[in-house]
Design a protein around this motif. Structure first.
Motif, PDB file in Angstrom:
ATOM      1  N   ILE A 118      -2.249 -11.569  20.045  1.00 51.82           N
ATOM      2  CA  ILE A 118      -2.064 -11.793  18.583  1.00 51.82           C
ATOM      3  C   ILE A 118      -2.059 -10.664  17.816  1.00 51.82           C
ATOM      4  CG2 ILE A 118      -2.722 -13.348  16.725  1.00 51.82           C
ATOM      5  CD1 ILE A 118      -4.522 -15.064  18.380  1.00 51.82           C
ATOM      6  N   ASP A 119      -0.911 -10.374  17.272  1.00 52.59           N
ATOM      7  CA  ASP A 119      -0.681  -9.482  16.159  1.00 52.59           C
ATOM      8  C   ASP A 119      -0.790  -9.959  14.753  1.00 52.59           C
ATOM      9  OD1 ASP A 119       0.105  -7.578  18.090  1.00 52.59           O
ATOM     10  OD2 ASP A 119       2.079  -7.852  17.833  1.00 52.59           O
ATOM     11  N   PHE A 120      -1.899  -9.416  13.728  1.00 55.06           N
ATOM     12  CA  PHE A 120      -2.237  -9.929  12.692  1.00 55.06           C
ATOM     13  C   PHE A 120      -1.625  -8.601  11.720  1.00 55.06           C
ATOM     14  CE2 PHE A 120      -5.512 -11.800  15.114  1.00 55.06           C
ATOM     15  CZ  PHE A 120      -5.385 -13.033  14.692  1.00 55.06           C
ATOM     16  N   ALA A 121      -0.659  -8.827  10.758  1.00 51.86           N
ATOM     17  CA  ALA A 121      -0.027  -8.051  10.000  1.00 51.86           C
ATOM     18  C   ALA A 121      -0.896  -7.714   8.712  1.00 51.86           C
ATOM     19  CB  ALA A 121       1.355  -8.183   9.873  1.00 51.86           C
ATOM     20  N   ILE A 122      -1.943  -7.158   8.756  1.00 52.95           N
ATOM     21  CA  ILE A 122      -2.918  -7.099   7.584  1.00 52.95           C
ATOM     22  C   ILE A 122      -2.499  -6.068   6.662  1.00 52.95           C
ATOM     23  CG2 ILE A 122      -4.786  -8.308   8.806  1.00 52.95           C
ATOM     24  CD1 ILE A 122      -6.083  -5.562   8.761  1.00 52.95           C
ATOM     25  N   GLY A 123      -1.769  -4.842   7.062  1.00 54.70           N
ATOM     26  CA  GLY A 123      -1.569  -3.950   6.136  1.00 54.70           C
ATOM     27  C   GLY A 123      -0.439  -4.253   4.990  1.00 54.70           C
ATOM     28  N   PRO A 124       0.565  -5.235   5.261  1.00 52.53           N
ATOM     29  CA  PRO A 124       1.283  -5.855   4.287  1.00 52.53           C
ATOM     30  C   PRO A 124       0.613  -6.768   3.506  1.00 52.53           C
ATOM     31  CG  PRO A 124       2.598  -5.601   6.432  1.00 52.53           C
ATOM     32  CD  PRO A 124       1.041  -5.190   6.798  1.00 52.53           C
ATOM     33  N   TYR A 125      -0.153  -7.446   3.998  1.00 56.70           N
ATOM     34  CA  TYR A 125      -1.209  -8.473   3.404  1.00 56.70           C
ATOM     35  C   TYR A 125      -1.989  -7.615   2.041  1.00 56.70           C
ATOM     36  CZ  TYR A 125      -5.250 -11.063   2.345  1.00 56.70           C
ATOM     37  OH  TYR A 125      -6.222 -11.618   1.393  1.00 56.70           O
ATOM     38  N   PHE A 126      -2.550  -6.586   2.630  1.00 55.74           N
ATOM     39  CA  PHE A 126      -3.424  -5.869   1.571  1.00 55.74           C
ATOM     40  C   PHE A 126      -2.602  -5.367   0.619  1.00 55.74           C
ATOM     41  CE2 PHE A 126      -6.833  -6.280   4.721  1.00 55.74           C
ATOM     42  CZ  PHE A 126      -7.762  -7.026   4.096  1.00 55.74           C
ATOM     43  N   ARG A 127      -1.648  -4.651   1.018  1.00 56.06           N
ATOM     44  CA  ARG A 127      -0.488  -4.171  -0.096  1.00 56.06           C
ATOM     45  C   ARG A 127      -0.026  -5.086  -1.092  1.00 56.06           C
ATOM     46  NH1 ARG A 127       1.037  -0.980   4.238  1.00 56.06           N
ATOM     47  NH2 ARG A 127       0.320   1.222   3.903  1.00 56.06           N
ATOM     48  N   ASN A 128       0.247  -6.353  -0.610  1.00 60.08           N
ATOM     49  CA  ASN A 128       0.580  -7.524  -1.422  1.00 60.08           C
ATOM     50  C   ASN A 128      -0.301  -7.956  -2.628  1.00 60.08           C
ATOM     51  OD1 ASN A 128       3.367  -7.472  -0.345  1.00 60.08           O
ATOM     52  ND2 ASN A 128       3.008  -9.065   1.019  1.00 60.08           N
ATOM     53  N   ARG A 129      -1.601  -7.531  -1.986  1.00 66.50           N
ATOM     54  CA  ARG A 129      -2.832  -8.042  -2.858  1.00 66.50           C
ATOM     55  C   ARG A 129      -2.996  -7.067  -3.842  1.00 66.50           C
ATOM     56  NH1 ARG A 129      -6.081 -12.047  -2.752  1.00 66.50           N
ATOM     57  NH2 ARG A 129      -7.776 -11.044  -3.150  1.00 66.50           N
ATOM     58  N   GLY A 130      -2.184  -5.937  -3.862  1.00 69.63           N
ATOM     59  CA  GLY A 130      -2.467  -4.751  -4.810  1.00 69.63           C
ATOM     60  C   GLY A 130      -3.520  -3.734  -4.300  1.00 69.63           C
ATOM     61  N   VAL A 131      -4.072  -3.707  -2.997  1.00 67.36           N
ATOM     62  CA  VAL A 131      -4.896  -2.904  -2.562  1.00 67.36           C
ATOM     63  C   VAL A 131      -4.376  -1.705  -2.475  1.00 67.36           C
ATOM     64  CG1 VAL A 131      -6.637  -2.236  -0.713  1.00 67.36           C
ATOM     65  CG2 VAL A 131      -6.354  -4.704  -1.620  1.00 67.36           C
ATOM     66  N   ASP A 132      -4.646  -0.602  -2.881  1.00 68.10           N
ATOM     67  CA  ASP A 132      -4.186   0.944  -2.972  1.00 68.10           C
ATOM     68  C   ASP A 132      -4.533   1.266  -1.289  1.00 68.10           C
ATOM     69  OD1 ASP A 132      -2.908   3.238  -3.279  1.00 68.10           O
ATOM     70  OD2 ASP A 132      -4.700   4.042  -4.349  1.00 68.10           O
ATOM     71  N   LEU A 133      -3.513   1.375  -0.397  1.00 61.56           N
ATOM     72  CA  LEU A 133      -3.849   1.909   0.874  1.00 61.56           C
ATOM     73  C   LEU A 133      -2.973   3.137   0.985  1.00 61.56           C
ATOM     74  CD1 LEU A 133      -3.198  -1.248   2.881  1.00 61.56           C
ATOM     75  CD2 LEU A 133      -5.481  -0.696   2.225  1.00 61.56           C
ATOM     76  N   PRO A 134      -3.687   4.026   1.766  1.00 54.95           N
ATOM     77  CA  PRO A 134      -2.865   5.286   2.321  1.00 54.95           C
ATOM     78  C   PRO A 134      -1.628   4.858   3.032  1.00 54.95           C
ATOM     79  CG  PRO A 134      -4.845   5.120   3.583  1.00 54.95           C
ATOM     80  CD  PRO A 134      -4.749   4.133   2.602  1.00 54.95           C
ATOM     81  N   GLU A 135      -0.834   6.092   3.160  1.00 59.63           N
ATOM     82  CA  GLU A 135       0.464   5.912   3.998  1.00 59.63           C
ATOM     83  C   GLU A 135       0.451   6.989   5.315  1.00 59.63           C
ATOM     84  OE1 GLU A 135       3.221   4.212   5.614  1.00 59.63           O
ATOM     85  OE2 GLU A 135       2.665   3.390   3.725  1.00 59.63           O
ATOM     86  N   PRO A 136       0.228   6.492   6.161  1.00 58.70           N
ATOM     87  CA  PRO A 136       0.273   5.082   6.690  1.00 58.70           C
ATOM     88  C   PRO A 136      -1.195   4.711   6.733  1.00 58.70           C
ATOM     89  CG  PRO A 136      -0.115   6.568   8.803  1.00 58.70           C
ATOM     90  CD  PRO A 136       0.216   7.350   7.429  1.00 58.70           C
ATOM     91  N   ALA A 137      -1.532   3.265   6.648  1.00 59.41           N
ATOM     92  CA  ALA A 137      -2.557   2.765   6.272  1.00 59.41           C
ATOM     93  C   ALA A 137      -3.512   2.755   7.494  1.00 59.41           C
ATOM     94  CB  ALA A 137      -2.322   1.168   6.228  1.00 59.41           C
TER      95      ALA A 137
END
Length: 117
Positions: A63-82
């Motif tokens: 199972i692949d869980f795409a959590i990077g896009p989820y946290f970005r959509n919630r406004g969490v400031d993530l480094p690039e790449p996460a």
């Protein structure tokens, strides 16, 4: 009830993780066959089981869980790449008469999973 289900909890925000893209694959001799692509609902669950009892076969799954896009959509400031973008959980189904539940507790920097009920 047999089959396969999942849910995701956002431990960073303390909420169910709604809107996470999920891909289920079956792994056979190194090849990956996509079985389901879906998105979690407001409760952090999928609308339907990932596998019904009839569709459940013994074998290795991912199972692949795409959590990077989820946290970005919630406004969490993530480094690039996460640090964590897609979390892949590989597991086996041996007994198709039993129910398998693969939950994910996640934050931008860590996750846990287990065989739930």
């Amino acid at each position: 009830m047999a089959g396969l289900t999942t849910h995701i909890l956002d431990t960073h925000g303390g909420v169910p993780a709604a809107g996470v893209a999920i891909t289920l694959r079956r792994v056979t001799d190194g090849a990956r066959e996509t079985l389901v692509e879906t998105v979690t609902n407001a409760d952090g669950r999928t609308q339907a089981p990932l596998l019904t009892p009839e569709a459940t076969k013994p074998g290795v799954y991912e199972i692949d869980f795409a959590i990077g896009p989820y946290f970005r959509n919630r406004g969490v400031d993530l480094p690039e790449p996460a640090f964590l973008d897609v979390v892949t959980v590989r597991f086996g189904i041996a007994d198709t008469t039993r129910h398998y539940h693969v939950p994910l507790n996640c934050s931008p920097y860590g996750y846990t999973t287990y065989r739930g009920s």
